[in-house]
Write an enzyme that holds these catalytic residues in place. Sequence first.
Site, mmCIF file in Angstrom:
data_model
loop_
_atom_site.group_PDB
_atom_site.id
_atom_site.type_symbol
_atom_site.label_atom_id
_atom_site.label_comp_id
_atom_site.label_asym_id
_atom_site.label_seq_id
_atom_site.Cartn_x
_atom_site.Cartn_y
_atom_site.Cartn_z
ATOM 1 C CG HIS A 382 26.391 -26.653 -73.461
ATOM 2 N ND1 HIS A 382 26.070 -25.455 -72.872
ATOM 3 C CD2 HIS A 382 26.259 -26.459 -74.787
ATOM 4 C CE1 HIS A 382 25.732 -24.581 -73.816
ATOM 5 N NE2 HIS A 382 25.847 -25.166 -74.988
ATOM 6 C CE LYS A 573 21.334 -23.925 -59.051
ATOM 7 N NZ LYS A 573 22.239 -23.402 -60.073
ATOM 8 N NE ARG A 574 15.569 -30.800 -65.241
ATOM 9 C CZ ARG A 574 15.073 -31.403 -66.319
ATOM 10 N NH1 ARG A 574 14.586 -30.689 -67.325
ATOM 11 N NH2 ARG A 574 15.020 -32.719 -66.404
ATOM 12 C CE LYS A 579 21.685 -28.131 -62.673
ATOM 13 N NZ LYS A 579 22.199 -26.815 -63.087
ATOM 14 C CB THR A 681 22.568 -19.029 -67.364
ATOM 15 O OG1 THR A 681 21.615 -20.093 -67.319
ATOM 16 C CG2 THR A 681 23.533 -19.248 -68.509
ATOM 17 C CE LYS A 685 18.565 -17.320 -66.389
ATOM 18 N NZ LYS A 685 17.801 -18.592 -66.370
HETATM 19 C C1 LIG Z 1 18.258 -19.856 -66.143
HETATM 20 C C2 LIG Z 1 17.375 -21.018 -66.115
HETATM 21 C C3 LIG Z 1 17.902 -22.296 -65.893
HETATM 22 C C4 LIG Z 1 19.380 -22.542 -65.650
HETATM 23 O O1 LIG Z 1 19.658 -22.392 -64.277
HETATM 24 P P1 LIG Z 1 21.041 -22.875 -63.645
HETATM 25 O O2 LIG Z 1 20.953 -22.360 -62.240
HETATM 26 O O3 LIG Z 1 22.139 -22.205 -64.415
HETATM 27 O O4 LIG Z 1 21.087 -24.342 -63.724
HETATM 28 C C5 LIG Z 1 17.034 -23.372 -65.878
HETATM 29 N N1 LIG Z 1 15.712 -23.202 -66.065
HETATM 30 C C6 LIG Z 1 15.163 -21.984 -66.263
HETATM 31 C C7 LIG Z 1 13.683 -21.864 -66.449
HETATM 32 C C8 LIG Z 1 15.970 -20.855 -66.302
HETATM 33 O O5 LIG Z 1 15.421 -19.656 -66.524
#
Ligand SMILES: *Cc1c(COP(=O)(O)O)cnc(C)c1O
Length: 854
Positions: A382, A573-574, A579, A681, A685
């Site tokens: 990952h 996101k985190r 990022k 991911t 979404k």
């Molecule tokens: C999808 C998701 C992530 C991952 O988000 P990225 O933009 O791919 O880093 C992190 N936290 C939650 C709660 C998510 O649903």
Amino acid sequence: MHSKNRISDPRIEELLTVVQSRTSLSAHSIKQGILEHLIYSLGRSPHEAPKQAYYKALAFAIRDRLQHRWINTVQNYLKGVRLKKDVKVVCYFSAEFMIGPQLENSLINLGIEPEVRKAVADLGKDLDELIALEAEPGLGNGGLGRLAACYLDSLATLERPAIGYGIRYEFGIFDQHIRDGWQVEMTDKWLRGGNPWEIAKPEVAYYVGFGGHSESYRDNRGDIRMRWIPDRMVKGVAFDTPVPGYRVNTCNTLRLWSAEACESFDFQAFNTGDYYQAVEEKVISETLTKVLYPNDEPEAGKKLRLSQQYFFVSCSLQDMLHLLDITGQAITEFPDRFAAQLNDTHPAIAVAELMRLLIDERLLSWDDAWQITCRTFSYTNHTLMPEALEAWSLALFQDLLPRHLEIIYEINRHFLDEVRQRYPGDDERIAKLSLFDETNLRHLRMAHLACVGSHSINGVAELHTELLQTSILKEFYELWPVRFNNKTNGVSPRRFMVLANPDLTELITETIGPQWITRTDQLQKLEAYAEDPNFRQRWLAVKHDNKVRLAGYIQKQIGISLDPSWLFDIQIKRIHEYKRQHLNLLYILTLYCRLKRNPTLKLPPQAFIFAGKAAPNYAMAKSIIKFIHAVAETINHDPEINCLLRVVFIPNFNVQKSQIIYPAADLSEQISLAGTEASGTGNMKFALNGALTIGTLDGANIEIRERVGAENFFDFGHQAFEVQRLKREGYSPSSYIENDQQLAEIFHLLDTGHFTHGDREILLPLLDNIRSIDPYMVLADYADYISCHERICSLWQDQDKWTSMSILNTARSGCFSSDRAIREYCDQIWKVGPVPIKLPPENADRPLVEHDQR
Ligand SMILES: *Cc1c(COP(=O)(O)O)cnc(C)c1O
């Protein structure tokens, strides 16, 4: 139903009466079920019971309606194996499962939301209010844990036998509060009110050893064997959570292990009179599964973390061996009955543990054991970032798992012998491949252990897999090219579309039928409507309503009002330097400066929405959160600016919140430095929910752009190979500030404390880091990022065009469903086919699928 004459067996008749009251999916029966649980499981009078009790009673009533599917699913698999029907079970090993709330997901998968809404209304309650009361099981940090949850959802929906194996953390990811713009962590007591979704199985328990030493002995054939004498034992107890598929009878299991003290050890201490030591022992044992480590990218060195990893892996492998035994299979069948996927290196110790179980406890030969092990495991990588690769100091490892260290030395000896044969005299290559890093105070490289012990090694997006093969795992790729493959991540369309975006789901279903929910490639049919003014209008109305919903939430929770007609530009996101939330801030500050200079500047009004947690010990990420709040406070309170720009940080980002936020986005920010985000991911979404993306050519962004078409995607910034070149040639961030007046002005304002009430110190470490090192090249991508946003602003003026592009993003993102990913894993790595579950007559309720969706 009793009188159905096809049922004549009296035993079935008897079961029928027991079971039927809890399987029926009618509103009436569900209402009965809620009342029954309220009174008999929770001991409440329906008149005085608080809402929380109603939530729980409802959860129990719904779990009842999964129960016979769950029991039958497990029985079907076992029976299939006994009948030698080649049933193979996927065992997904993951230290994190960020499953999110379960109630609404279960309603959707069973297809009974209308009945339940009616049942709850009959009791004078509102379903949405009850759903909102569920505590989130936050057993993960971010993308990796959420991926595991999406994969379980798809495995069940595709009717594949599967068990998710992980840890039942008593405290999941911390709750994030914001005080004075800074993140404050609070413990997440998600089990406080009890968890109606799990079933404790105290009889499903295994012992796990730690420490001690190993010794040799002669077995009864006179052969020398090794055994491990641990000096501590902990008991792992199974807690099972149902994983129902969408409109199928399959209901798989998420089995999480909780640590308990061993009674026998307590007893020993008790006998010697040391009762208090026995209690202490108990406390120590139970801290093992107390808390999730809140680091998104793993950090090295914590003994408790290695203990957690070994603990859950050992319980899971013992459980698999037990399942093999009770179905009467020979040990040699193990890899034909189970496919074990290692979700990153957190469970990589499984390679050594299975070897130990096979050679020390099942007395297999090394070669037989090794063959079984390699055929069983496959490994998903990952991350590319060297500092995020797990490595354990040998001293720590030896202390905790002495026997495993011996086994790993032996694995390494066999492995390096093979390498020497292939590359005689190539010592440099051997040092690079070795399981041990001899340069770095002697560390065990978990990624190498995972590679050597697996028959498949995959990355999570095309670029990521390519970079794996040319950088951190290059020598492994040269050695075993056929082991490498790509499996681009995916997300569950049930949770992130059907559940999160019901209005869009209704519009799509009305337009192209319901099949897309399990066959997302059919979303392509929406392309035909991209230029249809009527459809466009309705699409736009759905997006507007989702923005109203999010704005209402923000108003209520944070007290900032947003106009839903504004462009909603979202980065959730985190929080991590790679990022680059701070790059986003530099754009906002650019607009701020331009507006200050020229108050009549023509600019579309924009709302910038952030959310995300920072690891508690990651100072730079915490400064970024403070930075966002500082900018937000200044802008939101400035009447010259706040009529065109507003900035919001939504605290405590989690799955529940994500479901409100993703569907409300016009623009998705996916702006990591190229070559750093393995896949992402969140990007998927957003695209599935019709947001346009501004993104670098990183991770799965590249594939999203390819699918939706470059003309429907806003890419900017240096590409991965250019980043590497820049680094080689010597990157000098300060020169970007010197050569760009706008950047210079922004840094000057920041230095004077303009956004921090005159405080020149609080942001200084972050600002100095950007000026002097800028490890993720924010400044190198700044100019292109700004001009990309300018193109987006002018496109936003043309709402028809924007809406068409939004429709095309959804229509062409079907391949980012986790169903696609899981089909690939099943076909190419696991070799696991579907096992449809038939319910016996006493469990036959109405079929879950009214319309054929398969
Ligand atoms: C999808 C998701 C992530 C991952 O988000 P990225 O933009 O791919 O880093 C992190 N936290 C939650 C709660 C998510 O649903």
